[in-house]
Design a protein around this motif. Structure first.
Motif, PDB file in Angstrom:
ATOM      1  N   VAL A 101       0.839  -1.201   0.000  1.00  0.00           N
ATOM      2  CA  VAL A 101       0.000   0.000   0.000  1.00  0.00           C
ATOM      3  C   VAL A 101       0.875   1.252   0.000  1.00  0.00           C
ATOM      4  CG1 VAL A 101      -1.677   1.303   1.348  1.00  0.00           C
ATOM      5  CG2 VAL A 101      -1.950  -1.158   1.098  1.00  0.00           C
ATOM      6  N   SER A 102       1.967   1.223   0.776  1.00  0.00           N
ATOM      7  CA  SER A 102       2.895   2.363   0.779  1.00  0.00           C
ATOM      8  C   SER A 102       3.522   2.555  -0.596  1.00  0.00           C
ATOM      9  CB  SER A 102       3.990   2.137   1.831  1.00  0.00           C
ATOM     10  OG  SER A 102       3.442   1.937   3.109  1.00  0.00           O
ATOM     11  N   ALA A 103       3.910   1.451  -1.233  1.00  0.00           N
ATOM     12  CA  ALA A 103       4.535   1.544  -2.552  1.00  0.00           C
ATOM     13  C   ALA A 103       3.579   2.108  -3.593  1.00  0.00           C
ATOM     14  CB  ALA A 103       5.027   0.162  -2.988  1.00  0.00           C
ATOM     15  N   ARG A 104       2.296   1.851  -3.416  1.00  0.00           N
ATOM     16  CA  ARG A 104       1.298   2.325  -4.387  1.00  0.00           C
ATOM     17  C   ARG A 104       1.260   3.842  -4.465  1.00  0.00           C
ATOM     18  NH1 ARG A 104      -0.809   3.475  -8.138  1.00  0.00           N
ATOM     19  NH2 ARG A 104      -2.823   2.901  -9.032  1.00  0.00           N
ATOM     20  N   PHE A 105       1.628   4.516  -3.382  1.00  0.00           N
ATOM     21  CA  PHE A 105       1.626   5.976  -3.391  1.00  0.00           C
ATOM     22  C   PHE A 105       2.746   6.545  -4.264  1.00  0.00           C
ATOM     23  CE2 PHE A 105      -0.786   5.398   0.564  1.00  0.00           C
ATOM     24  CZ  PHE A 105      -1.781   6.343   0.390  1.00  0.00           C
ATOM     25  N   PRO A 128       5.380  -3.249 -12.042  1.00  0.00           N
ATOM     26  CA  PRO A 128       6.699  -3.815 -11.725  1.00  0.00           C
ATOM     27  C   PRO A 128       7.468  -2.977 -10.705  1.00  0.00           C
ATOM     28  CG  PRO A 128       6.299  -3.869 -14.096  1.00  0.00           C
ATOM     29  CD  PRO A 128       5.209  -3.039 -13.500  1.00  0.00           C
ATOM     30  N   ARG A 129       7.388  -1.654 -10.853  1.00  0.00           N
ATOM     31  CA  ARG A 129       8.053  -0.792  -9.878  1.00  0.00           C
ATOM     32  C   ARG A 129       7.398  -0.884  -8.512  1.00  0.00           C
ATOM     33  NH1 ARG A 129       9.218   4.878 -13.198  1.00  0.00           N
ATOM     34  NH2 ARG A 129      10.663   3.987 -14.729  1.00  0.00           N
ATOM     35  N   MET A 130       6.076  -1.019  -8.511  1.00  0.00           N
ATOM     36  CA  MET A 130       5.362  -1.153  -7.244  1.00  0.00           C
ATOM     37  C   MET A 130       5.810  -2.409  -6.502  1.00  0.00           C
ATOM     38  SD  MET A 130       1.269  -1.649  -6.672  1.00  0.00           S
ATOM     39  CE  MET A 130       0.659  -2.389  -5.153  1.00  0.00           C
ATOM     40  N   VAL A 131       5.945  -3.522  -7.227  1.00  0.00           N
ATOM     41  CA  VAL A 131       6.380  -4.776  -6.609  1.00  0.00           C
ATOM     42  C   VAL A 131       7.788  -4.629  -6.047  1.00  0.00           C
ATOM     43  CG1 VAL A 131       6.916  -7.194  -7.067  1.00  0.00           C
ATOM     44  CG2 VAL A 131       4.855  -6.172  -8.045  1.00  0.00           C
ATOM     45  N   ALA A 132       8.697  -4.046  -6.827  1.00  0.00           N
ATOM     46  CA  ALA A 132      10.075  -3.865  -6.369  1.00  0.00           C
ATOM     47  C   ALA A 132      10.132  -2.933  -5.167  1.00  0.00           C
ATOM     48  CB  ALA A 132      10.937  -3.324  -7.515  1.00  0.00           C
ATOM     49  N   LEU A 133       9.364  -1.855  -5.231  1.00  0.00           N
ATOM     50  CA  LEU A 133       9.369  -0.898  -4.128  1.00  0.00           C
ATOM     51  C   LEU A 133       8.749  -1.495  -2.871  1.00  0.00           C
ATOM     52  CD1 LEU A 133      10.141   1.942  -3.319  1.00  0.00           C
ATOM     53  CD2 LEU A 133       7.943   2.758  -4.177  1.00  0.00           C
ATOM     54  N   PHE A 140       4.384   3.945   5.764  1.00  0.00           N
ATOM     55  CA  PHE A 140       3.104   4.221   5.102  1.00  0.00           C
ATOM     56  C   PHE A 140       2.675   5.666   5.333  1.00  0.00           C
ATOM     57  CE2 PHE A 140      -1.426   4.778   6.044  1.00  0.00           C
ATOM     58  CZ  PHE A 140      -1.970   4.594   4.783  1.00  0.00           C
ATOM     59  N   LEU A 141       2.808   6.150   6.567  1.00  0.00           N
ATOM     60  CA  LEU A 141       2.396   7.521   6.876  1.00  0.00           C
ATOM     61  C   LEU A 141       3.227   8.528   6.089  1.00  0.00           C
ATOM     62  CD1 LEU A 141       0.439   9.121   8.663  1.00  0.00           C
ATOM     63  CD2 LEU A 141       2.231   9.205  10.407  1.00  0.00           C
ATOM     64  N   MET A 142       4.531   8.280   5.999  1.00  0.00           N
ATOM     65  CA  MET A 142       5.382   9.173   5.209  1.00  0.00           C
ATOM     66  C   MET A 142       4.967   9.147   3.738  1.00  0.00           C
ATOM     67  SD  MET A 142       9.461   8.941   4.508  1.00  0.00           S
ATOM     68  CE  MET A 142       9.175   7.579   3.362  1.00  0.00           C
ATOM     69  N   SER A 143       4.668   7.961   3.214  1.00  0.00           N
ATOM     70  CA  SER A 143       4.237   7.847   1.821  1.00  0.00           C
ATOM     71  C   SER A 143       2.898   8.540   1.615  1.00  0.00           C
ATOM     72  CB  SER A 143       4.120   6.372   1.426  1.00  0.00           C
ATOM     73  OG  SER A 143       5.326   5.685   1.648  1.00  0.00           O
ATOM     74  N   PHE A 144       1.995   8.346   2.550  1.00  0.00           N
ATOM     75  CA  PHE A 144       0.664   8.948   2.469  1.00  0.00           C
ATOM     76  C   PHE A 144       0.743  10.475   2.444  1.00  0.00           C
ATOM     77  CE2 PHE A 144      -3.024  10.627   4.900  1.00  0.00           C
ATOM     78  CZ  PHE A 144      -4.020  10.333   3.994  1.00  0.00           C
ATOM     79  N   LEU A 145       1.701  11.022   3.186  1.00  0.00           N
ATOM     80  CA  LEU A 145       1.805  12.481   3.267  1.00  0.00           C
ATOM     81  C   LEU A 145       2.708  13.064   2.187  1.00  0.00           C
ATOM     82  CD1 LEU A 145       2.162  12.924   7.144  1.00  0.00           C
ATOM     83  CD2 LEU A 145       0.126  13.351   5.757  1.00  0.00           C
TER      84      LEU A 145
END
Length: 403
Positions: A227-231, A237-242, A278-283
């Protein structure tokens, strides 16, 4: 606290701590990768059912091992029991959803509650048994790496590495099935088998992570990093790696923090580290984060006000909005007393002309215009090709300037 944490961060806190940290990082990377595919497949709730289904198998394995050798804390046997129980729970979820009218969510709820309740009963029975190691079972509920033997850490690390390699090898098939199962079938991919492999690898993550994060919290390691990577990206592919990188980072921070003080729970700190990421990614994510969304909204708002101000100037309409006046003044279109400058009058004429072109375009091609979001705010030369603009200009000229 920092004095005790720093050696663990630089892998100099001892052999066992370093081994546990590396094993947890491999587990976090594998959980992040498989969790990304599960998230894309919209089956994240299955991981919750699998985690709770491990408890009765774990408890029964403890009883059996304790009856044989007097101490039930033999990690390979406990992991095997948890795996068998999780496999049974997973099969029941699939069987109920396929053979009855119940949906997968209802099947998950039934299996999750039943298996977990049975596991709690078994743990209560274990507390009254004449075997040693009952207190060690709590470590499998919330995770505990304190006192983990080197052989146990090596087992977890090797299993996690194998899991990570398996997910990496199967990543293309997983992505294909996640996004277009019908097309995958035309390419000769057995979607049912790929789905089964996906769930089996998810089960492997849960079983391997029992000692590190615990069965209650391991589900967070398969959901939060993806979920964090999705942000941060729109490309799978990048989402999976991240997700793998963020999962490894969460495990690294959680294990090293727990090693700084013996009383700190490993699983909880890993999950809290994942939530902090996740919070850092969300913000702060550059496209989907809250701050980026707020800035994009402010930019869009200023563009709307500036364009409306120019249109009002071209039509000699009074402007009362403070933001519109400030934007026009800042762009040099009006003076401080509100009188239009030569640059402002030229910009107003251009805005009015483009507004007529856009109105004509929307009337002539309503279907295509619907797919051009906020097209009226962009210069028409950036959106339409030159030949389309020439056609609009000729039609507008032939109609006497009326759209």
């Amino acid at each position: 606290m920092m004095d005790a944490w720093w050696p663990a961060l630089i892998f100099s806190a001892g052999y066992n701590t370093t081994l546990v940290t590396l094993g947890a990082m491999l587990l976090g990377a594998g959980a992040g990768m498989i969790g990304a595919f599960v998230l894309l497949r919209k089956r994240s709730l299955v991981s919750d059912a699998i985690t709770h289904a491990t408890l009765p198998g774990l408890a029964m394995a403890f009883v059996l091992i304790g009856a044989i050798q007097g101490d039930g804390r033999w990690l390979p046997g406990l992991l095997l029991g948890a795996a068998l129980s999780a496999a049974l729970g997973l099969w029941l979820v699939q069987w109920i959803s396929a053979r009855t009218r119940l949906g997968e969510d209802a099947a998950i709820g039934a299996v999750l509650s039943t298996f977990f309740a049975f596991g709690v009963v078994l743990i209560t029975v274990i507390q009254s048994m004449n075997v040693t190691g009952q207190s060690g079972l709590t470590g499998y509920l919330v995770g505990s790496t304190a006192g983990m033997l080197a052989v146990e850490a090596k087992l977890i690390a090797s299993c996690a590495l194998g899991l990570l390699l398996a997910v990496f090898i199967l990543r293309r098939e997983f992505l294909l099935v996640c996004f277009d199962p019908e097309f995958a079938q035309t390419q000769g991919v057995n979607t049912g088998r790929v789905d089964l492999l996906l769930l089996l690898l998810l089960m492997a993550v849960v079983v391997i992570g029992l000692k590190v994060t615990g069965l209650i919290l391991v589900v967070a390691l398969t959901i939060t990093p993806p979920v964090s990577a999705r942000f941060w990206t729109n490309r799978p592919p990048r989402m999976v790696a991240l997700a793998a990188v963020l999962g490894a980072l969460a495990a690294y921070l959680g294990v090293t923090l727990s090693s700084a003080r013996a009383s700190l729970p490993t699983g909880s700190l890993i999950v809290l580290s994942a939530f902090a990421i996740f919070l850092m990614s969300f913000l702060a994510a550059p496209r989907r984060g809250v701050f980026a969304s707020l800035l994009a909204h402010q930019r869009f708002r200023r563009r709307v006000h500036l364009r409306q101000g120019l249109l009002s100037m071209s039509r000699n309409e009074p402007i009362f909005d403070g933001l519109t006046l400030r934007l026009l003044r800042r762009a040099g279109h009006i003076r401080r007393d509100g009188v239009a400058t030569a640059q402002g009058r030229a910009a107003a004429r251009e805005a009015e002309h483009e507004e007529r072109l856009w109105a004509l375009y929307r009337r002539l091609y309503p279907g295509d215009a619907l797919h051009r979001e906020h097209a009226g705010l962009d210069p028409i030369a950036r959106v339409l090709p030159p030949d389309a603009i020439d056609e609009l200009e000729q039609r507008l000229l032939a109609s006497g300037g009326r759209a």
